[in-house]
Design an enzyme around this catalytic site. Structure first.
Site, PDB file in Angstrom:
ATOM      1  N   GLU A 131       0.948  -0.951  -0.029  1.00 37.07           N
ATOM      2  CA  GLU A 131       0.014  -0.084  -0.012  1.00 37.07           C
ATOM      3  C   GLU A 131       0.922   1.153  -0.082  1.00 37.07           C
ATOM      4  O   GLU A 131       1.516   1.652   0.940  1.00 37.07           O
ATOM      5  CB  GLU A 131      -0.812  -0.066   1.365  1.00 37.07           C
ATOM      6  CG  GLU A 131      -1.898  -1.265   1.268  1.00 37.07           C
ATOM      7  CD  GLU A 131      -2.858  -0.947   0.379  1.00 37.07           C
ATOM      8  OE1 GLU A 131      -3.431   0.056  -0.102  1.00 37.07           O
ATOM      9  OE2 GLU A 131      -3.650  -2.060   0.134  1.00 37.07           O
ATOM     10  N   CYS A 186      -2.194   9.363   2.506  1.00 42.04           N
ATOM     11  CA  CYS A 186      -1.678   8.846   1.212  1.00 42.04           C
ATOM     12  C   CYS A 186      -2.582   9.346   0.307  1.00 42.04           C
ATOM     13  O   CYS A 186      -2.183   9.386  -0.977  1.00 42.04           O
ATOM     14  CB  CYS A 186      -1.567   7.651   1.479  1.00 42.04           C
ATOM     15  SG  CYS A 186      -3.228   6.530   2.053  1.00 42.04           S
TER      16      CYS A 186
END
Ligand code: NAD
Length: 463
Positions: free
Chosen positions: A216, A250
């Site tokens: 991720e 993010c």
């Protein structure tokens, strides 16, 4: 107690060994056991919600409201508890006549002992949400939270130690060395959340053991704003998504790509919302977080030298404070456009034709998220069809993350694999295909001697 590197290294190997034995006992695979452990995890989070919020505030200066986002990990636990019994059911498939008599089944089975390495920006949630998937799928797990959010990492370790048998789930605190010691071991899966740069290191270490990985990662997530849009709502939603957690998200919109016809009005709206959210002097606002470290501050503050300041533009190193900033007149050659910003600075690029904006996105690594604000379905469709990104949110930011039915993850340089909801269970499972044949009937067509059977094999194959 702080462990020496040698102690950490042997502890990593020892924990892994214990977990291998625990996994082999089959206990972690029992569905009732998994449900009990998930419930224990949920109770432990609820009991410590105040401590978690405090720790996240200490690490990131995060306002209490935003610190509560971390507790959203409970939603993942609830979802897993609700659906686990249906997820573990084997799927029966129909087999063809050529396989008669037979039955096909696909069984989800746990991978074994998994390693979860997490970052500092949502330090609790990004350690615990993957753990929910690992437990739900029947694995044992070692969690390595970030050294850059030490208060939260302590809470995570305390919670895990108080809740689970270390031979089942354990937590090792530490920095790069601890991470490397763990990566030198052979795990059955590695779930890594962090930067693309370290993602490559993790993947290379995993390759030594042919260990599968979920990565991720990050990247520069674009935010396109079309001229035909409800500008006040678009401006409000993107301002929130960019500056929440001081831009250290993010999937924050990294930069704006705005239609020239609405740029001035959009920037005026964003400026207005920044005042509304954080007041005249954001440094005094209780609702704005701080940069995580001096090093991170220095990297982000250097971007203030680019372009023309539309809002913000100030900073204070001693407080690791950077004012929410909008920079116009940015070009792709500026340093701010060369890497993920991960801070409260929004660069603005302008386009005249949508095709230009799409071409600029497609000329760069595939982003984790992409945002398109437009009232026009055709524009939304064009962007969806002609770009690739981990996920997309149309007419909002960040919220795609909060829908457990939408698998979350990157593509290309922004990541590999998905999680959240059922995708977490799937990511920590191996789907084992089993063909079970009856012995009471045996067709002779495949056995030698083949003489006289050529026509039959051709018919079966379809040539
Ligand atoms: P990072 O890659 O620096 O660190 C992540 C983890 O890796 C930490 O636990 C750290 O101890 C470990 N690590 C660091 N260097 C290492 C090395 N050389 N070898 C082995 N392990 C090492 O990331 P970060 O700064 O903590 O987090 C920010 C990054 O994470 C941003 O790029 C952001 O986009 C990304 N991110 C992605 C997601 C997502 O869901 N895709 C979520 C949050 C953050």
């Amino acid at each position: 107690m702080t462990l020496t590197p040698t102690q950490v290294s042997s502890l990593a190997a020892e924990r892994l060994q214990q977990q291998r034995q625990f996994f082999a006992s089959g206990q972690s695979q029992d569905v009732q056991f998994r449900l009990e452990q998930l419930q224990r995890l949920k109770d432990a989070i609820q009991e410590r919600s105040a401590a978690i919020v405090e720790a996240v505030h200490a690490d990131l200066g995060r306002p209490e409201f935003e610190a509560y986002f971390e507790i959203a990990a409970i939603a993942e636990v609830n979802y897993a508890i609700k659906h686990l019994k249906s997820w573990v059911k084997p799927q029966t498939i129909r087999t063809g006549l050529d396989q008669f008599p037979s039955r096909g089944r696909i069984y989800p089975e746990p991978l074994g002992v998994v390693l979860i390495i997490s970052p500092w920006n949502y330090p609790f949630q990004l350690s615990i949400s993957p753990l929910v998937g690992a437990i739900a799928a029947g694995n044992c797990a070692i969690v390595k939270p970030s050294e850059l959010s030490p208060h939260t990492s302590h809470v995570i370790r305390e919670l895990i130690e108080a809740t689970f048998d270390p031979a089942y789930v354990s937590c090792l605190e530490g920095g790069v060395e601890t991470s490397q010691d763990l990566l030198a071991q052979r795990f059955d899966h590695i779930f890594f959340t962090g930067s693309t740069r370290i993602g490559k290191i993790v993947m290379a270490a995993a390759a030594e053991h042919l260990t599968p990985v979920t990565l991720e990662l990050g990247g520069k997530s674009p935010c396109i704003v079309d001229a035909e849009v409800n500008l006040p709502v678009a401006a409000k939603r993107l301002t929130w998504g960019k500056f929440v957690n001081a831009g250290q998200t993010c999937i924050a919109p990294d930069y704006l790509l705005v239609d020239r016809r609405c740029k001035d009005e959009l920037l005026a709206q964003i400026k207005g919302y920044l005042q509304e959210f954080f007041g005249e002097n954001p440094a005094e606002s209780p609702d704005l977080g701080r940069l995580v470290s001096q090093q991170h501050f220095d990297r982000v503050a250097a971007f203030l030298n680019n372009g023309t300041v539309v809002a913000g533009g100030t900073c204070d190193r001693s407080q690791r404070y950077i004012a929410p900033t909008v920079l116009d007149g940015i070009t792709w050659d500026d340093p701010i456009m060369q890497e993920e910003i991960f801070g409260p600075i929004l660069p603005v690029l302008t386009y005249d034709r949508l095709e230009e904006a799409i071409a600029q996105i497609n000329a760069r690594p595939k982003p984790l998220a992409l945002y398109i604000f437009s009232n026009r379905k055709a524009v939304q469709q064009q962007v969806l069809q002609q770009t690739s990104s981990g996920g997309v949110c149309v007419n909002d930011t960040i919220m795609q993350l909060a829908v457990p039915e939408l698998p979350f993850g990157g593509v290309g340089a922004s990541g590999l694999g998905k999680y959240h909801g059922k995708a977490s269970f799937d990511g920590f499972s191996h789907y084992k295909s089993v063909l079970n044949k009856g012995l009471w009937f045996d067709l002779n067509w495949r056995y030698a001697p083949y003489q006289g059977k050529l026509g039959l094999i051709k018919r079966v194959i379809g040539v």
